[in-house]
Design a protein around this motif. Structure first.
Motif, mmCIF file in Angstrom:
data_model
loop_
_atom_site.group_PDB
_atom_site.id
_atom_site.type_symbol
_atom_site.label_atom_id
_atom_site.label_comp_id
_atom_site.label_asym_id
_atom_site.label_seq_id
_atom_site.Cartn_x
_atom_site.Cartn_y
_atom_site.Cartn_z
ATOM 1 N N HIS A 100 -83.994 -0.583 -101.583
ATOM 2 C CA HIS A 100 -82.925 -1.572 -101.550
ATOM 3 C C HIS A 100 -82.808 -2.219 -102.923
ATOM 4 O O HIS A 100 -83.805 -2.404 -103.617
ATOM 5 C CB HIS A 100 -83.216 -2.645 -100.504
ATOM 6 N N ALA A 101 -81.586 -2.559 -103.283
ATOM 7 C CA ALA A 101 -81.345 -3.254 -104.546
ATOM 8 C C ALA A 101 -80.257 -4.293 -104.325
ATOM 9 O O ALA A 101 -79.253 -4.018 -103.662
ATOM 10 C CB ALA A 101 -80.917 -2.266 -105.626
ATOM 11 N N SER A 102 -80.456 -5.456 -104.881
ATOM 12 C CA SER A 102 -79.462 -6.518 -104.826
ATOM 13 C C SER A 102 -78.869 -6.652 -106.226
ATOM 14 O O SER A 102 -79.594 -6.895 -107.191
ATOM 15 C CB SER A 102 -80.134 -7.828 -104.394
ATOM 16 N N ASN A 107 -71.906 -7.046 -112.077
ATOM 17 C CA ASN A 107 -72.678 -6.031 -112.795
ATOM 18 C C ASN A 107 -72.211 -4.630 -112.393
ATOM 19 O O ASN A 107 -72.889 -3.894 -111.686
ATOM 20 C CB ASN A 107 -74.177 -6.217 -112.525
ATOM 21 N N GLU A 108 -71.044 -4.265 -112.870
ATOM 22 C CA GLU A 108 -70.444 -2.980 -112.522
ATOM 23 C C GLU A 108 -71.278 -1.803 -113.028
ATOM 24 O O GLU A 108 -71.395 -0.776 -112.352
ATOM 25 C CB GLU A 108 -69.025 -2.883 -113.083
ATOM 26 N N ALA A 109 -71.886 -1.941 -114.190
ATOM 27 C CA ALA A 109 -72.693 -0.842 -114.748
ATOM 28 C C ALA A 109 -73.855 -0.494 -113.822
ATOM 29 O O ALA A 109 -74.094 0.682 -113.529
ATOM 30 C CB ALA A 109 -73.205 -1.210 -116.137
ATOM 31 N N SER A 110 -74.561 -1.488 -113.328
ATOM 32 C CA SER A 110 -75.690 -1.224 -112.433
ATOM 33 C C SER A 110 -75.218 -0.643 -111.112
ATOM 34 O O SER A 110 -75.842 0.269 -110.565
ATOM 35 C CB SER A 110 -76.494 -2.501 -112.172
ATOM 36 N N ARG A 111 -74.119 -1.149 -110.594
ATOM 37 C CA ARG A 111 -73.591 -0.611 -109.337
ATOM 38 C C ARG A 111 -73.218 0.859 -109.499
ATOM 39 O O ARG A 111 -73.484 1.680 -108.615
ATOM 40 C CB ARG A 111 -72.396 -1.429 -108.869
ATOM 41 N N GLY A 118 -77.167 7.827 -105.442
ATOM 42 C CA GLY A 118 -77.135 7.824 -103.987
ATOM 43 C C GLY A 118 -77.517 6.511 -103.343
ATOM 44 O O GLY A 118 -77.688 6.438 -102.132
ATOM 45 N N VAL A 119 -77.682 5.466 -104.136
ATOM 46 C CA VAL A 119 -78.001 4.139 -103.597
ATOM 47 C C VAL A 119 -76.660 3.429 -103.403
ATOM 48 O O VAL A 119 -76.020 3.005 -104.357
ATOM 49 C CB VAL A 119 -78.928 3.349 -104.550
ATOM 50 N N GLN A 120 -76.227 3.364 -102.152
ATOM 51 C CA GLN A 120 -74.867 2.940 -101.825
ATOM 52 C C GLN A 120 -74.766 1.481 -101.406
ATOM 53 O O GLN A 120 -75.694 0.936 -100.809
ATOM 54 C CB GLN A 120 -74.316 3.822 -100.700
ATOM 55 N N HIS A 121 -73.606 0.896 -101.681
ATOM 56 C CA HIS A 121 -73.302 -0.472 -101.281
ATOM 57 C C HIS A 121 -73.264 -0.548 -99.756
ATOM 58 O O HIS A 121 -72.607 0.256 -99.105
ATOM 59 C CB HIS A 121 -71.956 -0.893 -101.876
ATOM 60 N N LYS A 122 -73.991 -1.515 -99.194
ATOM 61 C CA LYS A 122 -74.041 -1.687 -97.741
ATOM 62 C C LYS A 122 -73.324 -2.950 -97.290
ATOM 63 O O LYS A 122 -72.658 -2.956 -96.273
ATOM 64 C CB LYS A 122 -75.496 -1.726 -97.244
ATOM 65 N N SER A 132 -78.479 0.346 -100.757
ATOM 66 C CA SER A 132 -79.624 0.925 -100.082
ATOM 67 C C SER A 132 -79.489 2.432 -100.024
ATOM 68 O O SER A 132 -78.391 2.974 -100.035
ATOM 69 C CB SER A 132 -79.713 0.358 -98.651
ATOM 70 N N ALA A 133 -80.659 3.105 -99.957
ATOM 71 C CA ALA A 133 -80.675 4.563 -99.815
ATOM 72 C C ALA A 133 -81.995 4.982 -99.204
ATOM 73 O O ALA A 133 -83.037 4.346 -99.436
ATOM 74 C CB ALA A 133 -80.508 5.251 -101.162
ATOM 75 N N ARG A 134 -81.944 6.055 -98.445
ATOM 76 C CA ARG A 134 -83.173 6.680 -97.955
ATOM 77 C C ARG A 134 -83.628 7.634 -99.028
ATOM 78 O O ARG A 134 -82.905 8.540 -99.430
ATOM 79 C CB ARG A 134 -82.919 7.429 -96.652
ATOM 80 N N LEU A 135 -84.856 7.445 -99.536
ATOM 81 C CA LEU A 135 -85.376 8.287 -100.616
ATOM 82 C C LEU A 135 -86.194 9.446 -100.078
ATOM 83 O O LEU A 135 -86.182 10.531 -100.638
ATOM 84 C CB LEU A 135 -86.227 7.471 -101.574
ATOM 85 N N CYS A 136 -86.952 9.214 -99.050
ATOM 86 C CA CYS A 136 -87.819 10.255 -98.490
ATOM 87 C C CYS A 136 -87.613 10.304 -96.992
ATOM 88 O O CYS A 136 -87.237 9.366 -96.377
ATOM 89 C CB CYS A 136 -89.290 9.943 -98.755
#
Length: 136
Positions: A100-102, A107-111, A118-122, A132-136
């Protein structure tokens, strides 16, 4: 971001390592520091269920932003690749791990970088967007 890494990152990793397995990663291209990242388990982490990790902070050096490294990868990709690889090494193959990332809405560059990985806006919570993204 620079203030966090310069003043707080090492102390925070030392303070939170035992409980939250907080990790501080330095990403190099040869001898040049390209970027840094910190990730940790969240309070929602369940060692016998779904593992939950947070991207506490990450940054790419000003000299490397928007540029490719000697191996052809974008500097921002190299930093997130290091985070993903480190997370995979912390958990067994049978474990399900979410990252998860907040990110501040401005901050458009980080998004964009997170989305490319694959870490998508929730959802959005005030000035911050939860990704958030499922990594494994």
């Amino acid at each position: 971001m620079q203030t966090y890494f310069r003043r707080d990152a090492i102390a925070s990793c030392n303070q939170h390592n035992a409980v939250y397995d907080q990790r501080l990663l330095l990403v190099l291209d040869g001898t040049e520091l390209v970027g840094v990242a910190a990730h940790a388990l969240t309070e929602a982490d369940d060692p016998v269920g779904f593992r939950e990790r947070a991207l506490v902070a990450y940054a790419v050096s000003v000299d490397h932003q928007g540029k490719s490294l000697s191996d052809g990868r974008r500097a921002s990709a190299a930093v997130l690749d290091a985070v993903f690889t480190d997370i995979a090494s912390r958990h067994g193959e049978e474990q399900v791990v979410f990252l998860h990332a907040s990110v501040h809405t401005a901050n458009e560059a980080s998004r964009t970088v997170l989305s490319r990985h694959g870490v998508q806006h929730k959802r959005t919570d005030g000035d911050y967007m939860l990704h958030s993204a499922r990594l494994c």
